[in-house]
Design an enzyme around this catalytic site. Structure first.
Site, PDB file in Angstrom:
ATOM      1  N   ASP A  89      39.989  49.597  34.576  1.00  0.00           N
ATOM      2  CA  ASP A  89      41.278  49.103  34.418  1.00  0.00           C
ATOM      3  C   ASP A  89      41.155  48.659  35.749  1.00  0.00           C
ATOM      4  OD1 ASP A  89      42.868  46.823  33.200  1.00  0.00           O
ATOM      5  OD2 ASP A  89      44.074  48.142  32.305  1.00  0.00           O
ATOM      6  N   ASP A  90      42.042  47.172  36.148  1.00  0.00           N
ATOM      7  CA  ASP A  90      42.419  47.133  37.318  1.00  0.00           C
ATOM      8  C   ASP A  90      43.873  47.272  37.717  1.00  0.00           C
ATOM      9  OD1 ASP A  90      44.558  45.755  35.922  1.00  0.00           O
ATOM     10  OD2 ASP A  90      43.455  43.850  35.812  1.00  0.00           O
ATOM     11  N   CYS A 127      52.550  47.407  48.533  1.00  0.00           N
ATOM     12  CA  CYS A 127      52.803  48.395  47.205  1.00  0.00           C
ATOM     13  C   CYS A 127      52.024  49.788  46.620  1.00  0.00           C
ATOM     14  CB  CYS A 127      52.501  47.001  46.273  1.00  0.00           C
ATOM     15  SG  CYS A 127      51.108  46.318  46.636  1.00  0.00           S
ATOM     16  N   CYS A 177      47.904  39.180  51.022  1.00  0.00           N
ATOM     17  CA  CYS A 177      48.252  39.949  49.692  1.00  0.00           C
ATOM     18  C   CYS A 177      46.867  40.605  49.026  1.00  0.00           C
ATOM     19  CB  CYS A 177      49.024  39.087  48.977  1.00  0.00           C
ATOM     20  SG  CYS A 177      49.471  40.374  47.799  1.00  0.00           S
ATOM     21  N   CYS A 185      53.014  31.903  41.830  1.00  0.00           N
ATOM     22  CA  CYS A 185      53.217  30.649  41.752  1.00  0.00           C
ATOM     23  C   CYS A 185      52.307  29.700  42.193  1.00  0.00           C
ATOM     24  CB  CYS A 185      54.413  29.814  42.241  1.00  0.00           C
ATOM     25  SG  CYS A 185      56.269  30.694  41.691  1.00  0.00           S
ATOM     26  N   CYS A 218      47.666  43.024  53.681  1.00  0.00           N
ATOM     27  CA  CYS A 218      49.129  43.487  53.240  1.00  0.00           C
ATOM     28  C   CYS A 218      48.520  44.527  52.219  1.00  0.00           C
ATOM     29  CB  CYS A 218      50.026  42.647  52.157  1.00  0.00           C
ATOM     30  SG  CYS A 218      51.833  43.569  51.852  1.00  0.00           S
TER      31      CYS A 218
END
Length: 559
Positions: free
Chosen positions: A446-447, A544, A337, A86, A541
């Site tokens: 690509d990212d 992931c 992040c 968000c 971080c």
């Protein structure tokens, strides 16, 4: 859905106690219940509320217990890619009120600049600074330009306000969950807009409502940025790990220069005697706070600095000041992040003293060093891969050339209901520039790759246009672990990197080769131009990518 409401009510109650040394009463959050009950009662597990509910109440009468549901609950059908977080925004006029700053317009333009962070719903709440009982509010589903027409904007009078653009990560996509939430308390109204997720909500609920906000932030150090508006003040709050972004800007008089003047030394001295220093001498007509700085120039504001990890900033007509800075555990580093750099943020935003574009450019350079290939041209999947593609081209000496033309009027592919329709959506979203493609050996940047569903149709499109070879290079490491901190990353079973290595994936998608940037390469690229002091700040971080979660796994994790 109940988990989402619980997170907000817990945080609001602690915050209200910190500012007013009192408890919060009255209906809260999006729950349209007519009963006036305290937050403590509302979060209890008995059935009293259900039994005594009035017949006109619209709350859910089938659940007496507030359940802490799975972090994956209610995230919707996401067919491909990552979903954005968000975006929050706040603005306040300084000096005499009524202010000359059109607060509602400033917030609306600020939200337009944050639209990439969420396209589901949006809202603005303003205050004229006179009444503690009433705010002006307008919220709705869809894109910002469709929600805020002239009539809606005329109603949003005020000297201060906050706004929110949303993509749901833990609550259903319904208008009742549109933010900012307005809470009516015994001491007046307050409004809150939120980015991220509070972790370990169940343990917060068990610990009670006595501690103040700094205790809350120690109990819930991850992962949120908040803007909270009272009658005549806005509070900007960032979690102690700095996992979610939040920054401050100054609205300058017309005709002022918007050149970024803050030096690294000024950035290092952001706190002095407990008060935040902005390093800019021009008189402010107002202050803004935002998830990203990308919209500041369009509203006549200058980027000042980031809100520090754990910092609570008070914004009033007199300016800004630091209320407190809540420290994280001594052995823990900041955990911003890293995917803000890779994917989420707009390229012209500033994090940690550098523009996101420059970090992505450096990712491309690192990728060219780690995974070179003989080719005729370098290109990108527009637009998030473009900066990295330019970096790859500069480092490798292979010229950059566009090979894909993007149709900007096609809906985003992740909302398509099936794989077949999603793949057709990719074909409609891009066209191949056949004159640039025919007979060429192409390095396509690509990212990221999440499920691996969209890159295959793009490769086929290029081959159909006459490409001799297509080599895929990904400007981030393989995604292997979900995120419980407010980003909708699929489960481990859905992530393609857990099913195939790069060689098998290349064969699967029809590429001549496929390579990722390493974790070390990504971290090195992000740190290359950082201007943040090296005093424990600057950590990122990478959960992931590595499974190393900064706060450990939450108690209620189920994946």
């Amino acid at each position: 859905m109940q988990e989402y409401k619980t997170s907000h009510n817990v945080l609001l109650s602690f915050f209200y106690q910190h500012i007013f040394r009192t408890s919060m009463e009255g209906p809260a959050g999006p729950t349209p219940c007519n009963l006036s009950r305290s937050v403590t009662d509302r979060l209890s597990t008995d059935d009293t509320h259900i039994d005594s509910c009035q017949s006109s109440c619209q709350c859910d009468k089938t659940q007496g217990e507030v359940k802490i549901r799975s972090k994956r609950y209610g995230r919707g059908a996401v067919e491909s890619g990552l979903t954005h977080e968000c975006g929050v925004f706040g603005a306040i006029g300084t000096g005499e009120w009524p202010t000359q700053v059109d607060v509602a317009q400033v917030i609306c333009l600020g939200l337009v600049a944050l639209q990439h962070r969420g396209q589901e719903s949006a809202g603005i709440v303003t205050s004229e600074g006179k009444s503690a009982r009433t705010f002006n509010s307008h919220k709705g589903m869809g894109l910002i330009n469709n929600i805020f027409n002239d009539e809606a904007m005329r109603k949003l009078k005020g000297n201060l306000g906050i706004g929110h653009t949303r993509y749901s990560t833990s609550a259903a996509s319904e208008e009742v969950n549109c933010q900012p939430f307005v809470v009516h308390t015994a001491h007046g109204a307050l409004a809150v807009a939120h980015n991220g997720e509070l972790v370990n909500c169940s343990s917060l609920r068990e610990d009670g409502f006595g501690p103040r906000i700094n205790n809350l932030m120690r109990l819930a150090p991850l992962s949120y940025s908040l803007v909270i508006m009272l009658k005549d003040k806005i509070y900007a709050v960032r979690d102690p790990y700095g996992n979610r972004p939040l920054c401050l800007g100054k609205i300058l008089p017309l005709g002022s220069s918007y050149v970024y003047k803050q030096s690294s030394a000024q950035h290092a001295a952001v706190l002095m005697n407990g008060t935040a220093k902005n390093g800019i001498e021009e008189r402010a007509e107002g202050w803004v706070v935002s998830s990203e700085s990308c919209g500041f120039l369009s509203i006549g504001a200058r980027y000042v600095r980031e809100v520090l990890p754990g910092e609570i900033v008070e914004m009033s007509r007199r300016g800004i000041r630091t209320v407190a800075v809540v420290e994280r555990p001594a052995e823990k580093q900041q955990a911003f992040c890293i995917f803000e750099y890779v994917y989420f943020a707009r390229a012209d935003s500033i994090f940690e003293g550098q523009m996101v574009y420059s970090a992505r450019l450096q990712c491309g350079r690192m990728l060219a060093r780690e995974s070179p290939v003989d080719a005729d041209i370098v290109s990108s999947v527009p637009e998030s891969g473009t900066a990295a593609a330019h970096g790859y081209a500069r480092q490798s000496g292979i010229p950059f050339m566009e090979v894909l033309c993007k149709n900007r009027y096609v809906g985003r592919t992740f909302i398509q209901p099936s794989t077949r329709l999603r793949q057709l959506g990719v074909a409609k979203k891009f066209g191949a520039l056949s004159e640039n493609v025919r007979g060429k050996r192409i390095v396509l940047i690509d990212d990221s790759i999440v499920r691996g569903n969209t890159i295959g149709p793009i490769i086929k499109l290029l081959r159909d246009a006459g490409a001799a070879e297509v080599h895929i290079r990904i400007a981030s490491p393989p995604l292997k672990y979900p995120c419980y901190m407010g980003i909708n990353i699929p489960t481990r079973e859905e992530l393609i990197a857990n099913k195939m290595d790069s060689f098998k994936l290349a064969e699967h998608v029809g590429a001549d080769s496929l390579e990722y940037l390493s974790v070390e390469g990504l971290v090195s690229a992000v740190h290359y131009n950082m201007k943040t002091p090296s005093d424990g700040l600057g950590g990122h971080c990478t959960a992931c990518l590595t499974g190393d979660y900064p706060g450990g796994l939450p108690d209620d994790v189920d994946w």
